[in-house]
Design a protein around this motif. Structure first.
Motif, short mmCIF file in Angstrom:
data_model
loop_
_atom_site.label_atom_id
_atom_site.label_comp_id
_atom_site.label_asym_id
_atom_site.label_seq_id
_atom_site.Cartn_x
_atom_site.Cartn_y
_atom_site.Cartn_z
N ARG A 196 -78.05 -49.49 -33.97
CA ARG A 196 -77.18 -48.94 -32.92
C ARG A 196 -75.78 -49.53 -33.06
NH1 ARG A 196 -80.13 -47.34 -27.47
NH2 ARG A 196 -82.00 -46.49 -28.37
N VAL A 197 -74.81 -48.68 -33.20
CA VAL A 197 -73.42 -49.11 -33.34
C VAL A 197 -72.59 -48.41 -32.27
CG1 VAL A 197 -71.44 -49.28 -34.89
CG2 VAL A 197 -73.74 -49.25 -35.83
N ARG A 198 -71.70 -49.17 -31.66
CA ARG A 198 -70.79 -48.56 -30.71
C ARG A 198 -69.37 -49.04 -31.00
NH1 ARG A 198 -74.56 -46.20 -30.21
NH2 ARG A 198 -75.85 -45.72 -28.40
N ASN A 199 -68.45 -48.12 -30.75
CA ASN A 199 -67.04 -48.42 -30.87
C ASN A 199 -66.47 -48.41 -29.46
OD1 ASN A 199 -64.26 -48.17 -31.13
ND2 ASN A 199 -64.39 -46.97 -33.00
N PHE A 200 -66.32 -49.61 -28.89
CA PHE A 200 -65.83 -49.69 -27.51
C PHE A 200 -64.37 -50.11 -27.54
CE2 PHE A 200 -65.65 -52.02 -23.29
CZ PHE A 200 -65.55 -50.84 -22.54
N ARG A 201 -63.50 -49.15 -27.33
CA ARG A 201 -62.06 -49.37 -27.34
C ARG A 201 -61.60 -50.05 -28.62
NH1 ARG A 201 -61.58 -51.38 -21.04
NH2 ARG A 201 -61.80 -49.32 -20.12
N VAL B 213 -71.93 -50.04 -22.84
CA VAL B 213 -71.94 -48.99 -23.85
C VAL B 213 -73.35 -48.62 -24.31
CG1 VAL B 213 -69.63 -49.47 -24.72
CG2 VAL B 213 -71.58 -50.69 -25.70
N LEU B 214 -74.32 -49.43 -23.93
CA LEU B 214 -75.70 -49.12 -24.32
C LEU B 214 -76.53 -48.63 -23.12
CD1 LEU B 214 -76.28 -52.15 -26.70
CD2 LEU B 214 -75.96 -49.78 -27.37
N ALA C 40 -71.27 -42.57 -23.98
CA ALA C 40 -72.27 -43.63 -24.17
C ALA C 40 -73.68 -43.06 -23.99
CB ALA C 40 -72.03 -44.77 -23.18
N LEU D 204 -74.64 -40.89 -27.01
CA LEU D 204 -74.94 -41.72 -28.19
C LEU D 204 -76.28 -42.44 -28.04
CD1 LEU D 204 -71.41 -43.23 -28.98
CD2 LEU D 204 -72.61 -41.42 -30.23
N ASN D 205 -76.58 -42.86 -26.83
CA ASN D 205 -77.86 -43.53 -26.61
C ASN D 205 -79.03 -42.57 -26.80
OD1 ASN D 205 -76.73 -46.01 -26.19
ND2 ASN D 205 -76.47 -45.70 -24.00
N ASP E 83 -79.35 -42.12 -30.50
CA ASP E 83 -80.03 -43.27 -31.12
C ASP E 83 -81.55 -43.18 -30.97
OD1 ASP E 83 -77.81 -44.55 -32.03
OD2 ASP E 83 -77.57 -45.83 -30.27
N ARG F 219 -74.76 -41.61 -37.54
CA ARG F 219 -74.30 -43.00 -37.58
C ARG F 219 -72.77 -43.05 -37.70
NH1 ARG F 219 -77.23 -45.79 -41.97
NH2 ARG F 219 -75.48 -45.28 -43.27
N SER G 249 -71.31 -42.44 -34.32
CA SER G 249 -71.45 -43.64 -33.47
C SER G 249 -70.40 -44.68 -33.82
CB SER G 249 -72.82 -44.29 -33.68
OG SER G 249 -73.82 -43.50 -33.13
N LEU G 250 -70.10 -44.78 -35.10
CA LEU G 250 -69.15 -45.78 -35.58
C LEU G 250 -67.71 -45.42 -35.21
CD1 LEU G 250 -69.01 -48.35 -37.43
CD2 LEU G 250 -68.70 -46.80 -39.36
N GLU G 251 -67.39 -44.15 -35.28
CA GLU G 251 -65.99 -43.76 -35.15
C GLU G 251 -65.58 -43.28 -33.76
OE1 GLU G 251 -64.01 -44.61 -37.39
OE2 GLU G 251 -65.44 -45.00 -38.99
N VAL G 252 -66.54 -42.78 -33.00
CA VAL G 252 -66.16 -42.28 -31.66
C VAL G 252 -65.95 -43.46 -30.72
CG1 VAL G 252 -67.07 -41.11 -29.62
CG2 VAL G 252 -67.23 -40.02 -31.85
N SER G 253 -64.76 -43.56 -30.22
CA SER G 253 -64.43 -44.67 -29.34
C SER G 253 -64.82 -44.36 -27.89
CB SER G 253 -62.94 -44.97 -29.42
OG SER G 253 -62.62 -46.05 -28.60
N ILE G 254 -65.52 -45.32 -27.31
CA ILE G 254 -65.92 -45.19 -25.91
C ILE G 254 -64.88 -45.93 -25.07
CG2 ILE G 254 -67.70 -45.70 -24.20
CD1 ILE G 254 -69.69 -45.87 -26.56
N GLY G 255 -64.29 -45.25 -24.15
CA GLY G 255 -63.35 -45.93 -23.26
C GLY G 255 -61.93 -45.89 -23.75
#
Lengths: 89, 261
Positions: A16-21, B107-108, B155, B158-159, B162, B252, B255-261
């Motif tokens: 699980r990977v997240r990009n937070f700001r 975010v999770l 978020a 994406l969850n 996942d 994946r 998930s890596l590139e989409v910025s949350i917030g």
């Protein structure tokens, strides 16, 4: 398994990977890891074909230093990720 | 198709469906987005201070202090009109539930306590067209954009993605390729939703995914690439694993590139 410059890391498919700001966060089961800028750069270079050395080369280029200077740091980070199952080599 | 929405209050009044006092009437379905078809309904929202009551209303449940949203259905000029009556207090409470405090940077988080009716309301505020009370609509649209609604939905998507990716990986290991294909497809839809949300193109209903892609055409996954996957053009029945892995890799990447917030 000992990581070497020739090792080719692969990201686990269900990580699980997240990009937070702009900050990358990895979650493996209940553990969450926030990556600093250089660790995030290393993470993005892992594509299942690049070796640890090639990843270090890219990092060195990014920060205008020598590959030798960053190789140990790259291996240390990859080793940590491998130890909690985020990547395989 | 040009729609004269200024007549809507009079139509509602003639049908005895308009409260004496209201703050806003807006339309917010597929027609407003330019995606309508001969079967499309007119989706109307009427915003009031006092809750609407009538003998013909049916109520939708929402997890709010006032837990019912009355709805009316009528046929007007051979078209179905669905009219939902929300109170100002209900709208304010939904906005509170998607505040930055409520999000908390989790975010999770699953945020599954947010109901579909609440999500629909907030999403629709972003593209709605007013028939009366445009100031009310513009103000609430601004509040939605200033809230954590979009990060929260990203978020959440994406969850969900996942969870489906994990399913697909497990099914691959068990050589259950048919199930893994379905899990990968589900993961793709959630990831695609997150990607489109990140570009401000809302829409919970899966039937509009291609339309949303056409509007956003994201650089990360352009419409043509998405459509090739969606229609499984690269799927080889002799090697399902390759297609599944390609799809999971796309998820994946998102998930890596989409910025949350």
């Amino acid at each position: 398994m000992t990581l070497t410059a020739e090792s080719v890391p692969t990201v686990r498919m269900d990580i699980r990977v997240r990009n937070f700001r702009g900050t990358l966060v990895l979650a493996v089961q209940r553990q969450v890891f926030e990556l600093d800028e250089s660790a995030a750069f290393i993470w993005r270079q892992i594509d299942g074909t690049r070796s640890s050395w090639q990843i270090a080369e890219r990092l060195a280029q990014e920060y205008s230093i020598t590959t030798e200077d960053v190789m140990d740091d790259v291996l240390e980070v990859l080793d940590e990720w491998a130890s909690f199952g985020a990547i395989t080599v | 198709m040009t729609v004269d929405r200024s007549r809507f209050p009079d139509v509602l009044r003639e049908l005895a469906l308009l409260p004496d006092e209201y703050d806003c009437i807006f339309e917010a379905g597929s027609i407003v987005r330019g995606w309508g078809n001969p079967s499309s309904d007119v989706d109307l929202y009427v915003i009031t201070d006092r809750q609407w009551t009538s003998d013909t209303a049916v109520s939708h449940s929402v997890p709010l202090s006032t837990p019912k949203v009355p709805c009316e259905e009528r046929i007007v000029d051979d078209t179905a009109w669905d009219i939902r009556y929300w109170t100002n207090a209900q709208v304010d409470e939904v906005l509170q539930r998607v505040s930055w405090d409520a999000f908390g940077g989790d975010v999770l988080g699953d945020f599954d306590d947010l109901s579909l009716k609440e999500i629909q309301l907030l999403e629709r505020l972003t593209w709605a067209a007013s028939a009366a009370g445009d100031t009310w609509l513009q103000h609430r649209r601004l509040l939605v954009e200033q809230s954590a609604f979009r990060p929260l939905l990203i978020a959440r998507a994406l969850n969900h993605s996942d969870a489906r990716v994990e399913d697909a990986v497990g099914q691959l290991k068990a050589a259950d390729f048919a199930s893994a294909v379905l899990s990968a497809r589900a993961a793709l839809h959630f990831s695609a939703d997150a990607l489109l949300l990140s570009q401000g193109v809302y829409g919970q209903n899966e039937k509009w995914l291609a339309r949303r892609f056409q509007v956003a055409d994201p650089e990360l996954l352009p419409y043509e690439d998405y459509w090739a996957i969606e229609t499984m053009r690269t799927y080889n029945p002799g090697n399902p694993e390759a297609w599944i892995c390609d799809v999971l890799a796309i998820c994946r990447k998102i998930s890596l590139e989409v910025s949350i917030g």
